[in-house]
Design a protein around this motif. Structure first.
Motif, PDB file in Angstrom:
ATOM      1  N   LEU A 123      10.223   8.238  79.852  1.00 57.21           N
ATOM      2  CA  LEU A 123       8.916   8.846  79.561  1.00 57.21           C
ATOM      3  C   LEU A 123       7.785   7.825  79.662  1.00 57.21           C
ATOM      4  N   GLY A 124       8.134   6.575  79.997  1.00 62.42           N
ATOM      5  CA  GLY A 124       7.125   5.562  80.262  1.00 62.42           C
ATOM      6  C   GLY A 124       6.731   4.688  79.095  1.00 62.42           C
ATOM      7  N   TYR A 125       7.484   4.711  78.003  1.00 61.31           N
ATOM      8  CA  TYR A 125       7.130   3.888  76.842  1.00 61.31           C
ATOM      9  C   TYR A 125       7.596   2.452  77.080  1.00 61.31           C
ATOM     10  N   ALA A 126       6.641   1.531  77.168  1.00 62.89           N
ATOM     11  CA  ALA A 126       6.923   0.144  77.553  1.00 62.89           C
ATOM     12  C   ALA A 126       7.895  -0.554  76.604  1.00 62.89           C
ATOM     13  N   SER A 127       7.760  -0.353  75.310  1.00 67.62           N
ATOM     14  CA  SER A 127       8.676  -0.997  74.358  1.00 67.62           C
ATOM     15  C   SER A 127      10.107  -0.524  74.583  1.00 67.62           C
ATOM     16  N   ALA A 128      10.260   0.757  74.892  1.00 70.24           N
ATOM     17  CA  ALA A 128      11.592   1.292  75.179  1.00 70.24           C
ATOM     18  C   ALA A 128      12.118   0.721  76.496  1.00 70.24           C
ATOM     19  N   GLN A 129      11.238   0.562  77.472  1.00 66.65           N
ATOM     20  CA  GLN A 129      11.664  -0.003  78.750  1.00 66.65           C
ATOM     21  C   GLN A 129      12.190  -1.425  78.563  1.00 66.65           C
ATOM     22  N   PHE A 130      11.466  -2.224  77.783  1.00 63.94           N
ATOM     23  CA  PHE A 130      11.924  -3.592  77.522  1.00 63.94           C
ATOM     24  C   PHE A 130      13.250  -3.577  76.775  1.00 63.94           C
ATOM     25  N   ASN A 131      13.352  -2.739  75.728  1.00 61.98           N
ATOM     26  CA  ASN A 131      14.580  -2.666  74.948  1.00 61.98           C
ATOM     27  C   ASN A 131      15.749  -2.176  75.805  1.00 61.98           C
ATOM     28  N   LEU A 132      15.470  -1.249  76.711  1.00 65.51           N
ATOM     29  CA  LEU A 132      16.529  -0.767  77.596  1.00 65.51           C
ATOM     30  C   LEU A 132      17.021  -1.906  78.495  1.00 65.51           C
ATOM     31  N   GLY A 133      16.099  -2.754  78.904  1.00 65.13           N
ATOM     32  CA  GLY A 133      16.504  -3.948  79.655  1.00 65.13           C
ATOM     33  C   GLY A 133      17.458  -4.814  78.837  1.00 65.13           C
ATOM     34  N   LEU A 134      17.135  -4.997  77.551  1.00 70.19           N
ATOM     35  CA  LEU A 134      18.014  -5.771  76.671  1.00 70.19           C
ATOM     36  C   LEU A 134      19.390  -5.120  76.540  1.00 70.19           C
ATOM     37  N   LEU A 135      19.390  -3.789  76.387  1.00 70.31           N
ATOM     38  CA  LEU A 135      20.669  -3.088  76.251  1.00 70.31           C
ATOM     39  C   LEU A 135      21.523  -3.268  77.501  1.00 70.31           C
ATOM     40  N   HIS A 136      20.901  -3.148  78.679  1.00 66.60           N
ATOM     41  CA  HIS A 136      21.639  -3.368  79.935  1.00 66.60           C
ATOM     42  C   HIS A 136      22.108  -4.818  80.047  1.00 66.60           C
ATOM     43  N   ALA A 137      21.261  -5.758  79.670  1.00 65.93           N
ATOM     44  CA  ALA A 137      21.607  -7.174  79.790  1.00 65.93           C
ATOM     45  C   ALA A 137      22.770  -7.556  78.884  1.00 65.93           C
ATOM     46  N   ASN A 138      22.863  -6.905  77.739  1.00 69.22           N
ATOM     47  CA  ASN A 138      23.883  -7.256  76.746  1.00 69.22           C
ATOM     48  C   ASN A 138      25.032  -6.268  76.649  1.00 69.22           C
ATOM     49  N   GLY A 139      25.001  -5.210  77.458  1.00 69.58           N
ATOM     50  CA  GLY A 139      26.086  -4.239  77.442  1.00 69.58           C
ATOM     51  C   GLY A 139      26.187  -3.467  76.142  1.00 69.58           C
ATOM     52  N   LYS A 140      25.063  -3.110  75.570  1.00 63.78           N
ATOM     53  CA  LYS A 140      25.036  -2.332  74.320  1.00 63.78           C
ATOM     54  C   LYS A 140      24.852  -0.856  74.651  1.00 63.78           C
ATOM     55  N   GLY A 141      25.918  -0.082  74.533  1.00 59.71           N
ATOM     56  CA  GLY A 141      25.871   1.340  74.852  1.00 59.71           C
ATOM     57  C   GLY A 141      26.068   1.622  76.326  1.00 59.71           C
ATOM     58  N   CYS A 142      26.284   0.568  77.102  1.00 61.69           N
ATOM     59  CA  CYS A 142      26.464   0.685  78.554  1.00 61.69           C
ATOM     60  C   CYS A 142      27.182  -0.569  79.046  1.00 61.69           C
ATOM     61  N   ALA A 143      27.552  -0.553  80.302  1.00 63.30           N
ATOM     62  CA  ALA A 143      28.142  -1.748  80.903  1.00 63.30           C
ATOM     63  C   ALA A 143      27.030  -2.773  81.165  1.00 63.30           C
ATOM     64  N   ILE A 144      27.381  -4.043  81.112  1.00 65.08           N
ATOM     65  CA  ILE A 144      26.398  -5.079  81.436  1.00 65.08           C
ATOM     66  C   ILE A 144      25.960  -4.894  82.883  1.00 65.08           C
ATOM     67  N   ASP A 145      24.642  -4.849  83.067  1.00 67.18           N
ATOM     68  CA  ASP A 145      24.076  -4.680  84.409  1.00 67.18           C
ATOM     69  C   ASP A 145      22.758  -5.449  84.451  1.00 67.18           C
ATOM     70  N   LYS A 146      22.841  -6.701  84.909  1.00 66.10           N
ATOM     71  CA  LYS A 146      21.667  -7.583  84.939  1.00 66.10           C
ATOM     72  C   LYS A 146      20.586  -7.068  85.895  1.00 66.10           C
TER      73      LYS A 146
END
Length: 163
Positions: A123-146
């Motif tokens: 939906l375009g929320y920047a804080s969520a976009q950054f946090n989603l990057g962290l989740l992908h980087a650390n494999g939290k709730g998903c596979a690690i995907d740099k």
């Protein structure tokens, strides 16, 4: 905002206009046009939230989550965020994702946190976009995907979020 503008909006709020009630809550929360008063902010947000105003529901959720102007209650924060999120409020959706990520008021659930964070980010929320990057980087709730992490960091940065 001038005192006159505040009084004009206050008369609309007192007449039951939900958006004016939310705006008066904002004024009391920030001290714009009036004296800062978190308790009054919560009371005006409550009036607007009862009428289904998603912005007021999100703000009231914030107040309950942080114990500002009201007694701290993660359960009430969760309830108000859920109401606002059901109307597509991207900040409320993100706040719910954080509650699941941390386990405040709910059982910790990284998959649910990832799902909600993804919704808010889309939906375009920047804080969520950054946090989603962290989740992908650390494999939290998903596979690690740099690579995906970088994509989300970049989207957030393009909106000025360089946290």
């Amino acid at each position: 905002m001038t005192q006159t503008n505040f009084l004009d909006i206050l008369s609309l709020a007192e007449a039951g206009d939900a958006e004016a009630q939310r705006h008066i809550g904002d004024c009391y929360a920030t001290g714009h046009g009036t004296q800062k008063d978190f308790k009054l902010a919560a009371e005006w947000y409550e009036k607007a939230a009862t009428q289904g105003n998603a912005g007021a529901q999100k703000c009231l959720g914030n107040m309950y989550a942080n114990g500002v102007g009201v007694d701290q209650s993660y359960e009430k924060a969760f309830d108000f965020y859920t109401l606002a999120a059901a109307q597509g409020n991207r900040k409320a959706i993100f706040n719910l994702s954080l509650m699941y990520q941390i386990g405040h008021g709910v059982d910790r659930d990284t998959a649910k946190a990832f799902e909600l964070c993804s919704q808010s980010a889309e939906l375009g929320y920047a804080s969520a976009q950054f946090n989603l990057g962290l989740l992908h980087a650390n494999g939290k709730g998903c596979a690690i995907d740099k690579a995906k992490a970088f994509e989300w960091y970049l989207k957030a940065a393009k909106q000025g979020n360089i946290t």
